[in-house]
Design a protein around this motif. Structure first.
Motif, PDB file in Angstrom:
ATOM      1  N   LEU A  82     -17.703   6.746  -1.387  1.00  0.00           N
ATOM      2  CA  LEU A  82     -16.370   7.199  -0.953  1.00  0.00           C
ATOM      3  C   LEU A  82     -16.034   6.675   0.436  1.00  0.00           C
ATOM      4  O   LEU A  82     -15.523   7.405   1.293  1.00  0.00           O
ATOM      5  N   ASP A  83     -16.338   5.412   0.688  1.00  0.00           N
ATOM      6  CA  ASP A  83     -16.006   4.836   1.978  1.00  0.00           C
ATOM      7  C   ASP A  83     -15.608   3.371   1.797  1.00  0.00           C
ATOM      8  O   ASP A  83     -15.275   2.954   0.677  1.00  0.00           O
ATOM      9  N   LEU A  84     -15.660   2.594   2.860  1.00  0.00           N
ATOM     10  CA  LEU A  84     -15.185   1.221   2.835  1.00  0.00           C
ATOM     11  C   LEU A  84     -16.244   0.216   2.395  1.00  0.00           C
ATOM     12  O   LEU A  84     -15.981  -0.986   2.382  1.00  0.00           O
ATOM     13  N   THR A  85     -17.436   0.687   2.020  1.00  0.00           N
ATOM     14  CA  THR A  85     -18.527  -0.233   1.699  1.00  0.00           C
ATOM     15  C   THR A  85     -18.591  -0.610   0.226  1.00  0.00           C
ATOM     16  O   THR A  85     -19.401  -1.458  -0.152  1.00  0.00           O
ATOM     17  N   ALA A  86     -17.788   0.019  -0.610  1.00  0.00           N
ATOM     18  CA  ALA A  86     -17.850  -0.237  -2.053  1.00  0.00           C
ATOM     19  C   ALA A  86     -16.480   0.004  -2.657  1.00  0.00           C
ATOM     20  O   ALA A  86     -15.627   0.681  -2.061  1.00  0.00           O
ATOM     21  N   PRO A  87     -16.221  -0.545  -3.846  1.00  0.00           N
ATOM     22  CA  PRO A  87     -14.939  -0.267  -4.518  1.00  0.00           C
ATOM     23  C   PRO A  87     -14.704   1.235  -4.636  1.00  0.00           C
ATOM     24  O   PRO A  87     -15.602   1.985  -5.012  1.00  0.00           O
ATOM     25  N   PHE A  88     -13.487   1.643  -4.296  1.00  0.00           N
ATOM     26  CA  PHE A  88     -13.158   3.064  -4.304  1.00  0.00           C
ATOM     27  C   PHE A  88     -12.818   3.490  -5.726  1.00  0.00           C
ATOM     28  O   PHE A  88     -12.103   2.788  -6.444  1.00  0.00           O
ATOM     29  N   PRO A  89     -13.327   4.641  -6.176  1.00  0.00           N
ATOM     30  CA  PRO A  89     -13.053   5.071  -7.551  1.00  0.00           C
ATOM     31  C   PRO A  89     -11.631   5.606  -7.713  1.00  0.00           C
ATOM     32  O   PRO A  89     -10.959   5.935  -6.731  1.00  0.00           O
ATOM     33  N   CYS A 122     -11.035   8.529  13.064  1.00  0.00           N
ATOM     34  CA  CYS A 122     -10.708   7.253  12.406  1.00  0.00           C
ATOM     35  C   CYS A 122     -11.332   7.118  11.023  1.00  0.00           C
ATOM     36  O   CYS A 122     -10.651   6.681  10.084  1.00  0.00           O
ATOM     37  N   PRO A 123     -12.617   7.477  10.817  1.00  0.00           N
ATOM     38  CA  PRO A 123     -13.135   7.406   9.449  1.00  0.00           C
ATOM     39  C   PRO A 123     -12.449   8.385   8.501  1.00  0.00           C
ATOM     40  O   PRO A 123     -12.330   8.121   7.305  1.00  0.00           O
ATOM     41  N   THR A 124     -11.957   9.501   9.033  1.00  0.00           N
ATOM     42  CA  THR A 124     -11.178  10.427   8.211  1.00  0.00           C
ATOM     43  C   THR A 124      -9.878   9.764   7.758  1.00  0.00           C
ATOM     44  O   THR A 124      -9.479   9.867   6.591  1.00  0.00           O
ATOM     45  N   TRP A 125      -9.220   9.055   8.670  1.00  0.00           N
ATOM     46  CA  TRP A 125      -7.970   8.391   8.320  1.00  0.00           C
ATOM     47  C   TRP A 125      -8.232   7.242   7.345  1.00  0.00           C
ATOM     48  O   TRP A 125      -7.404   6.974   6.472  1.00  0.00           O
ATOM     49  N   SER A 126      -9.370   6.574   7.492  1.00  0.00           N
ATOM     50  CA  SER A 126      -9.714   5.520   6.527  1.00  0.00           C
ATOM     51  C   SER A 126      -9.892   6.104   5.131  1.00  0.00           C
ATOM     52  O   SER A 126      -9.437   5.519   4.136  1.00  0.00           O
ATOM     53  N   LEU A 127     -10.538   7.259   5.045  1.00  0.00           N
ATOM     54  CA  LEU A 127     -10.699   7.920   3.751  1.00  0.00           C
ATOM     55  C   LEU A 127      -9.345   8.286   3.168  1.00  0.00           C
ATOM     56  O   LEU A 127      -9.099   8.110   1.965  1.00  0.00           O
ATOM     57  N   ALA A 128      -8.440   8.791   4.010  1.00  0.00           N
ATOM     58  CA  ALA A 128      -7.110   9.190   3.531  1.00  0.00           C
ATOM     59  C   ALA A 128      -6.364   8.001   2.944  1.00  0.00           C
ATOM     60  O   ALA A 128      -5.710   8.120   1.898  1.00  0.00           O
ATOM     61  N   ARG A 129      -6.444   6.846   3.605  1.00  0.00           N
ATOM     62  CA  ARG A 129      -5.763   5.655   3.083  1.00  0.00           C
ATOM     63  C   ARG A 129      -6.348   5.242   1.729  1.00  0.00           C
ATOM     64  O   ARG A 129      -5.615   4.921   0.787  1.00  0.00           O
ATOM     65  N   SER A 130      -7.671   5.251   1.633  1.00  0.00           N
ATOM     66  CA  SER A 130      -8.313   4.872   0.368  1.00  0.00           C
ATOM     67  C   SER A 130      -7.974   5.863  -0.729  1.00  0.00           C
ATOM     68  O   SER A 130      -7.696   5.482  -1.873  1.00  0.00           O
ATOM     69  N   TRP A 131      -7.988   7.139  -0.394  1.00  0.00           N
ATOM     70  CA  TRP A 131      -7.707   8.183  -1.384  1.00  0.00           C
ATOM     71  C   TRP A 131      -6.295   8.031  -1.934  1.00  0.00           C
ATOM     72  O   TRP A 131      -6.074   8.065  -3.153  1.00  0.00           O
ATOM     73  N   SER A 132      -5.334   7.842  -1.022  1.00  0.00           N
ATOM     74  CA  SER A 132      -3.942   7.735  -1.453  1.00  0.00           C
ATOM     75  C   SER A 132      -3.692   6.449  -2.235  1.00  0.00           C
ATOM     76  O   SER A 132      -2.781   6.390  -3.060  1.00  0.00           O
ATOM     77  N   GLY A 133      -4.516   5.435  -1.983  1.00  0.00           N
ATOM     78  CA  GLY A 133      -4.334   4.173  -2.683  1.00  0.00           C
ATOM     79  C   GLY A 133      -4.990   4.112  -4.042  1.00  0.00           C
ATOM     80  O   GLY A 133      -4.845   3.113  -4.762  1.00  0.00           O
ATOM     81  N   HIS A 134      -5.696   5.182  -4.420  1.00  0.00           N
ATOM     82  CA  HIS A 134      -6.413   5.166  -5.704  1.00  0.00           C
ATOM     83  C   HIS A 134      -6.096   6.390  -6.567  1.00  0.00           C
ATOM     84  O   HIS A 134      -6.916   6.825  -7.364  1.00  0.00           O
ATOM     85  N   GLY A 135      -4.895   6.927  -6.363  1.00  0.00           N
ATOM     86  CA  GLY A 135      -4.403   7.926  -7.301  1.00  0.00           C
ATOM     87  C   GLY A 135      -4.292   9.337  -6.798  1.00  0.00           C
ATOM     88  O   GLY A 135      -3.711  10.193  -7.477  1.00  0.00           O
ATOM     89  N   GLY A 136      -4.863   9.651  -5.631  1.00  0.00           N
ATOM     90  CA  GLY A 136      -4.832  11.030  -5.139  1.00  0.00           C
ATOM     91  C   GLY A 136      -3.877  11.208  -3.981  1.00  0.00           C
ATOM     92  O   GLY A 136      -3.454  10.237  -3.349  1.00  0.00           O
ATOM     93  N   SER A 196       7.826  22.621   9.215  1.00  0.00           N
ATOM     94  CA  SER A 196       8.204  21.209   9.114  1.00  0.00           C
ATOM     95  C   SER A 196       7.472  20.525   7.970  1.00  0.00           C
ATOM     96  O   SER A 196       6.380  20.938   7.567  1.00  0.00           O
ATOM     97  N   THR A 197       8.077  19.475   7.459  1.00  0.00           N
ATOM     98  CA  THR A 197       7.519  18.755   6.320  1.00  0.00           C
ATOM     99  C   THR A 197       6.234  18.024   6.712  1.00  0.00           C
ATOM    100  O   THR A 197       6.178  17.335   7.733  1.00  0.00           O
ATOM    101  N   TRP A 198       5.224  18.199   5.898  1.00  0.00           N
ATOM    102  CA  TRP A 198       3.944  17.510   6.080  1.00  0.00           C
ATOM    103  C   TRP A 198       3.907  16.393   5.044  1.00  0.00           C
ATOM    104  O   TRP A 198       3.748  16.629   3.851  1.00  0.00           O
ATOM    105  N   THR A 199       4.058  15.160   5.514  1.00  0.00           N
ATOM    106  CA  THR A 199       4.149  14.009   4.622  1.00  0.00           C
ATOM    107  C   THR A 199       2.759  13.537   4.209  1.00  0.00           C
ATOM    108  O   THR A 199       1.876  13.411   5.055  1.00  0.00           O
ATOM    109  N   PRO A 200       2.529  13.264   2.937  1.00  0.00           N
ATOM    110  CA  PRO A 200       1.208  12.779   2.515  1.00  0.00           C
ATOM    111  C   PRO A 200       0.938  11.377   3.037  1.00  0.00           C
ATOM    112  O   PRO A 200       1.857  10.606   3.335  1.00  0.00           O
ATOM    113  N   ALA A 201      -0.327  11.036   3.143  1.00  0.00           N
ATOM    114  CA  ALA A 201      -0.745   9.727   3.628  1.00  0.00           C
ATOM    115  C   ALA A 201      -0.382   8.640   2.623  1.00  0.00           C
ATOM    116  O   ALA A 201      -0.281   8.877   1.418  1.00  0.00           O
ATOM    117  N   THR A 202      -0.208   7.434   3.153  1.00  0.00           N
ATOM    118  CA  THR A 202      -0.072   6.237   2.319  1.00  0.00           C
ATOM    119  C   THR A 202      -1.175   5.273   2.726  1.00  0.00           C
ATOM    120  O   THR A 202      -1.951   5.541   3.650  1.00  0.00           O
TER     121      THR A 202
END
Length: 562
Positions: A341-348, A425-439, A513-519
């Motif tokens: 679940l990080d940047l070292t392998a294809p994200f599921p 920063c690693p939390t934000w990296s996870l958020a970008r990967s998560w949002s880019g793979h369906g969640g 206030s509106t909390w916008t999801p990550a992209t």
């Protein structure tokens, strides 16, 4: 990983090692975050002379019939009942099994008893036991059986070696009432007993949390909950445990969403080869062969903990990928935990909504705990090099994010660097990967907090405007003693947002206030508390731009390939 950020800043029993080549007048902190379990009332109530008096606090409404027996609880007098229960059992270094009957923790006979903690260092041995797989349920009195309410399962922090369900601020009554949900606070086997089975079995503690989820699914309908509406939540290594469960396909059906507060994602999971090296060293320390179960059974808890502490002190010299703060942690074994679940392998592919948060000054307790007095700029490079190495230190120094120009106290940029590198920063990296793979991923940063008891001896954490690691816990639980207007307002807001997230998978609540999801390009980090200077109410990326941390400057899990 920043050397100072790997020391005892986010949990009670992190192991510290002196920084080679540095001379300071400070000493390293090793103060328990969870110094003891509150045993006053439970111990008194177990005395025969007082037992009948304590029993009078029970009422018929505090008894619930479940599929595995009658649960007895106590009322807090403010609209919630508390039920302590043993959710699983296990013999030493064996996989736990889910409880098949309702039983109070530790053989208690009075429902007001609280569970003893799991074995750990730096606490009185009378406060812990190996028979520690217990949880506490906090249930609003308004809930009726089969009401279909959500459940929040809280997993405590403590670097996987400390903590308990009775830690400071973890009374879930107010959170349960505010969110109209069941709040469960669980314990799991810690340290060597949870992760260092001599026969090589891994992730026993992770399997404990799976059994806790299984237990909850069985019993929460009787309390008014829904087995299909369980959300995981936790802070620091508790959030790391949740990340392990998100990477465990066999656990996916047991919860619907997750809240990760202050997860030190930078460390990554251990890999099998590193775990094997640590395991071999631990077996030598306790003097028991992998197959010698008789020897293992005879070991005292004290000897196991002593070996665990020694292993922690030596882990980084055995394998540098362990780091200094969490050398004992979940292992990506390919069987239970199947992805980094990080940047070292294809994200599921993913589909669960997650909420990821950090506090403004995650590294505050480490930097200012190690250096109570101001330090000069000459220490910036050697401190960084001690953990980041020469190449990464050069990149950091040449960047615009940690500029020393005009800085009189190097602790300021060091704290920012530690916060960015280990947590934000690693939390934000996870958020970008998560949002880019369906969640869907929602990211937040606390700029208002409440000083957690473990931070009371750190002057920086007591300063106005500082929000140190753990200072979000009492805000979420609503357990801040004498809250200020800002703290009280943020508690109301966060509990409203958590209520919405438990029900809908989104933290957007009426009146806020509106909390916008990550992209994949913008995490839209929502500012939690304070008065926002940004029109959008969002925290700027700064060094957490994807072109810097995780790319130009790699995280530890990238450097070590774990």
């Amino acid at each position: 990983m920043l050397a100072l950020a790997l020391l005892p800043l986010f949990t009670s029993a992190c192991w510290a090692a002196p920084l080679a080549g540095l001379t300071t007048t400070t000493s390293l902190r090793n103060t328990p975050v969870f110094p003891a379990v509150n045993l006053g009332l439970p111990n008194l109530c177990d005395l025969p002379i007082i037992n009948q008096l304590c029993a009078k606090v029970l009422a018929a409404s505090d008894q619930v019939t479940t599929p595995i027996g009658v649960a007895q609880g106590v009322s807090d007098g403010n609209g919630a009942n508390r039920f302590a229960v043993k959710y699983a059992s296990a013999t030493r270094w064996a996989a736990s099994t889910v409880a098949t009957k309702w039983a109070l923790p530790n053989g208690a006979t009075n429902a007001s008893a609280l569970p003893l903690a799991c074995p750990q260092s730096l606490v009185d041995p009378s406060t812990y036991t190996e028979d520690c797989l217990s949880m506490i349920l906090y249930v609003p009195t308004s809930l009726k059986a089969n009401s279909g309410a959500p459940t929040l399962l809280w997993i405590h922090g403590g670097s996987f070696v400390a903590g308990s369900a009775t830690g400071p601020g973890l009374d879930g009554s107010k959170l349960a009432i505010a969110t109209n949900s069941i709040v469960a606070v669980m314990q799991y086997r810690l340290g060597a007993l949870g992760f260092m089975a001599p026969n090589g079995g891994t992730n026993l503690a992770v399997k404990d949390t799976v059994n806790a989820l299984t237990f909850l699914a069985k019993v929460v309908p009787s309390f008014g909950g829904s087995a299909s509406k369980i959300t995981l939540a936790g802070q620091s290594s508790g959030a790391g445990m949740i990340r392990a469960l998100l990477a465990t396909p066999s656990a996916s059906s047991l919860f619907q969403s997750a809240i990760l507060q202050s997860d030190p994602i930078n460390y990554g999971f251990l890999n099998v080869s590193t775990q094997g090296l640590l395991q071999s060293s631990f077996n030598q320390l306790v003097g028991c062969a992998a197959s010698d179960t008789a020897c293992q059974a005879k070991l005292s808890v004290d000897s196991i903990i002593n070996a665990q502490v020694t292993l922690g002190n030596e882990a980084s010299t055995i394998d540098a990928s362990t780091g200094l703060a969490e050398p004992i942690r979940p292992v990506r074994d390919g069987k239970l935990i199947t992805t980094p679940l990080d940047l070292t392998a294809p994200f599921p592919a993913v589909n669960k909504p997650i909420l990821l948060s950090n506090v403004k000054n995650e590294a505050g307790p480490t930097i200012y705990g190690m250096f109570p007095q101001s330090i000069g700029n000459s220490l910036f490079a050697p401190v960084c090099e001690a953990s980041l190495g020469t190449d990464r230190t050069t990149l950091v120094q040449n960047s615009p994010f940690y500029n020393l120009t005009g800085v009189s106290d190097t602790r300021v940029p060091l704290e920012t660097l530690g916060t960015d590198e280990v947590w934000r920063c690693p939390t934000w990296s996870l958020a970008r990967s998560w949002s880019g793979h369906g969640g869907k991923a929602f990211v937040g940063v606390y700029v208002t907090g409440a000083t957690y008891p473990a931070n009371n001896d750190i002057a920086f954490c007591l300063e106005s405007g500082s929000v140190c690691h753990q200072d979000d816990i009492e805000i979420v639980f609503g357990t801040v003693p004498n809250p200020s207007a800002a703290q009280g307002g943020l508690t109301i807001e966060m509990q409203a947002r958590y209520k919405a997230f438990l029900a809908t998978g989104s933290p957007n609540a009426a009146g806020y206030s509106t909390w916008t999801p990550a992209t994949t390009s913008d995490v839209h980090a929502h500012q939690l508390g304070g008065s926002s200077s940004a029109p959008s109410g969002e925290i700027p990326a700064g060094a957490c731009d994807p072109s810097f941390w995780g790319a130009q400057v790699q995280y530890d899990y990238q450097v070590f390939g774990i």
